[in-house]
Design an enzyme around this catalytic site. Structure first.
Site, mmCIF file in Angstrom:
data_model
loop_
_atom_site.group_PDB
_atom_site.id
_atom_site.type_symbol
_atom_site.label_atom_id
_atom_site.label_comp_id
_atom_site.label_asym_id
_atom_site.label_seq_id
_atom_site.Cartn_x
_atom_site.Cartn_y
_atom_site.Cartn_z
ATOM 1 C CB THR A 172 38.210 -1.223 -27.298
ATOM 2 O OG1 THR A 172 39.062 -1.562 -26.193
ATOM 3 C CG2 THR A 172 37.854 0.258 -27.194
ATOM 4 C CG HIS B 241 45.226 -8.496 -28.236
ATOM 5 N ND1 HIS B 241 45.947 -7.952 -27.203
ATOM 6 C CD2 HIS B 241 44.045 -7.849 -28.232
ATOM 7 C CE1 HIS B 241 45.244 -7.015 -26.605
ATOM 8 N NE2 HIS B 241 44.073 -6.934 -27.210
ATOM 9 C CB CYS C 238 43.592 0.855 -21.338
ATOM 10 S SG CYS C 238 43.257 -0.330 -22.657
#
Length: 378
Positions: free
Chosen positions: A73, A202, A327
Site C-alpha cells: 500500500t 506478509h 481492506c
C-alpha cells in the site's frame, strides 16, 4: 477441531524459520542501521544491504533500485502520488489503470483525479483479464503512467504485465505493477522491464508491515519520483523513517525460503485446489475468473442459490474464508472486481474467496465445507 485457514490472500502465518531470524534481530542484533559510530549499527546496516542485494536480484535489478516500505500500500502510494509532480510539470496527466485494482491503487488514483488527472479505469473481459491491446489503445502523447496489478487478489487472475512492459519500454509512459499477490510466486514476470513494482512480505510468510518498491532505471535515467513524506529520507530520499531491520531481514528470509521451495509449494497449492473442486462436484457453482490464467492458490466461486455471508457464518468453525479483499471486508456491497468483470449482480454479490498456503491446510476437511454449501442450497 481447529479451523482451517483459507484466507492466505489476506495474510499468511509468519514462517517459523522467518520468525526465528526476526526475533534474533529484535533481541540480539538490535542496532539501528542508521547508526554509523558502533558495531551494532554497522552490523544492522550490512544486514539491510544483504537483504537489498538479494531482493533486487530477483527482479534482475540493481540494489540501489529497491527501497524498503511498510508494504504494498505504501509502495503504491509512493509510485502513484510521487509521480504526480512530474506529470504536472510535463503536462502529462493521463493515467491508464483497471477497474479490478486493489483499493490501494484505486484510491490514490481517485485522489489524483481530484487534482486534475484523467484516469481511464479499463474493464476486463468476463475472464478477469485486461488485454495488452486494450491498454495500448488508450495510450496518448500525454499518458504518464499505466498501473496494473500482477495477480488479482480476489480471483487470482494473472494480468499480462510482462507483455505490456515490453510494449511500454520504448515509450515515455511508465509502468507500475502492484505485485502484492504475485511476488515470489511468479518471479519470471517481474524480471520484465517494469518501471515500478510494489511488493508485500506478509503474503509469503514474512511479518506484516514490511514491503518494498522497485524503481527501475531507464538506461541512466531514474524515474522522476518525488517523496510524499518527509523527515530523514533514509530510503533514497523517497521514504523517511528508521528502517525496521528485523522486518527487512525477515522479508529477505521469507523470499529465500519461498524461492527454494516454490515448485513444491505450487504443486501443493494445485493439490488443494483439486481437492476443493472435487468436493464441489455436483454442487451448482460458478468459478469467477479464468482458471487457465490464474494462480493455483486463489479460488473464487459463487454457489447457486447460496448467500455468501450466511455461508461464511456457517463455516466459522470449519474454515476461515472471505468474500474478497481484507481492506473491504466490512462492506457487504457486491465485489467491485466481479462487478467490473460484467458478472450478474447475484454472482458478484456472492463470490466466496478461498486462498491457502499448502503447509497450513493439513486439517482441511473439504467434505464439511461442501456439506455447509449443500445445507444452504436446500
Amino acid at each position: 477441531m481447529p479451523t482451517t485457514y483459507l484466507d492466505a490472500a489476506a495474510t499468511t502465518r509468519v514462517e517459523p524459520r522467518v520468525a526465528e531470524v526476526v526475533l534474533h534481530w529484535m533481541t540480539e542484533e538490535f542496532g539501528n542501521a542508521g547508526s554509523r559510530t558502533h558495531d551494532y549499527g554497522n552490523r544492522a546496516k550490512r544486514a539491510v544491504q544483504r537483504a537489498r542485494d538479494q531482493l533486487a536480484a530477483q527482479f534482475n535489478a540493481k540494489p540501489d533500485e529497491l527501497i524498503f516500505t511498510s508494504g504494498a500500500t505504501e509502495s503504491n502510494n509512493i509510485a502513484l502520488l510521487g509521480l504526480a509532480q512530474h506529470g504536472i510539470e510535463t503536462s502529462r496527466r493521463h493515467i491508464v489503470s483497471s477497474a479490478v485494482e486493489h483499493k490501494a491503487v484505486i484510491e490514490p488514483l481517485e485522489h489524483l483525479q481530484s487534482r486534475g488527472f484523467d484516469v481511464d479505469f479499463l474493464k476486463p473481459d468476463n475472464t478477469g483479464r485486461i488485454s495488452p491491446d486494450a491498454v495500448l489503445e488508450r495510450l496518448r502523447p500525454e499518458t504518464l503512467l499505466v498501473s496494473l496489478m500482477h495477480v488479482n487478489n480476489e480471483t487470482g487472475v494473472i494480468q499480462p504485465v510482462a507483455e505490456i512492459a515490453q510494449h511500454l519500454r520504448e515509450t515515455p509512459t511508465y509502468l507500475h505493477v502492484d505485485a502484492a499477490q504475485g511476488f515470489a510466486k511468479l518471479p519470471e514476470d517481474l524480471t520484465a522491464p517494469i518501471d515500478m513494482i510494489s511488493v508485500s512480505g506478509h503474503k509469503i510468510g514474512a511479518p506484516k508491515g514490511i514491503g518494498a518498491l522497485l524503481i527501475r532505471r531507464r538506461g541512466w535515467n531514474r524515474i522522476p519520483l518525488q517523496p510524499i513524506m518527509f523527515g530523514g529520507g533514509q530510503e533514497r530520499k523517497l521514504r523517511p523513517g528508521t528502517l525496521p531491520v528485523p522486518l527487512v531481514v525477515g522479508l529477505a528470509k521469507a523470499e529465500e525460503i519461498f524461492r527454494a521451495e516454490r515448485h513444491q509449494w505450487m504443486a501443493g497449492a494445485r493439490k488443494v485446489r483439486e481437492q476443493l473442486l472435487a468436493a464441489f462436484t455436483g454442487i451448482p457453482h460458478h468459478i469467477n475468473g479464468d482458471p487457465a490464467c490464474a494462480v493455483p492458490h486463489i479460488l473464487n466461486l459463487t454457489f447457486e442459490g447460496v448467500d455468501t455471508e450466511a455461508l461464511i457464518v456457517r463455516l466459522k468453525d470449519v474454515a476461515a474464508v472471505a468474500t474478497g479483499s481484507a481492506c473491504t471486508s466490512a462492506s457487504y456491497t457486491p465485489s467491485h472486481v466481479l462487478t467490473a468483470m460484467g458478472l450478474p449482480e447475484k454472482v458478484a454479490a456472492n463470490g466466496l474467496r478461498l486462498s491457502w498456503f499448502p503447509a497450513q491446510t493439513d486439517d482441511l476437511d473439504t467434505e464439511q465445507i461442501a456439506a455447509a454449501v449443500r445445507s444452504l442450497q436446500g
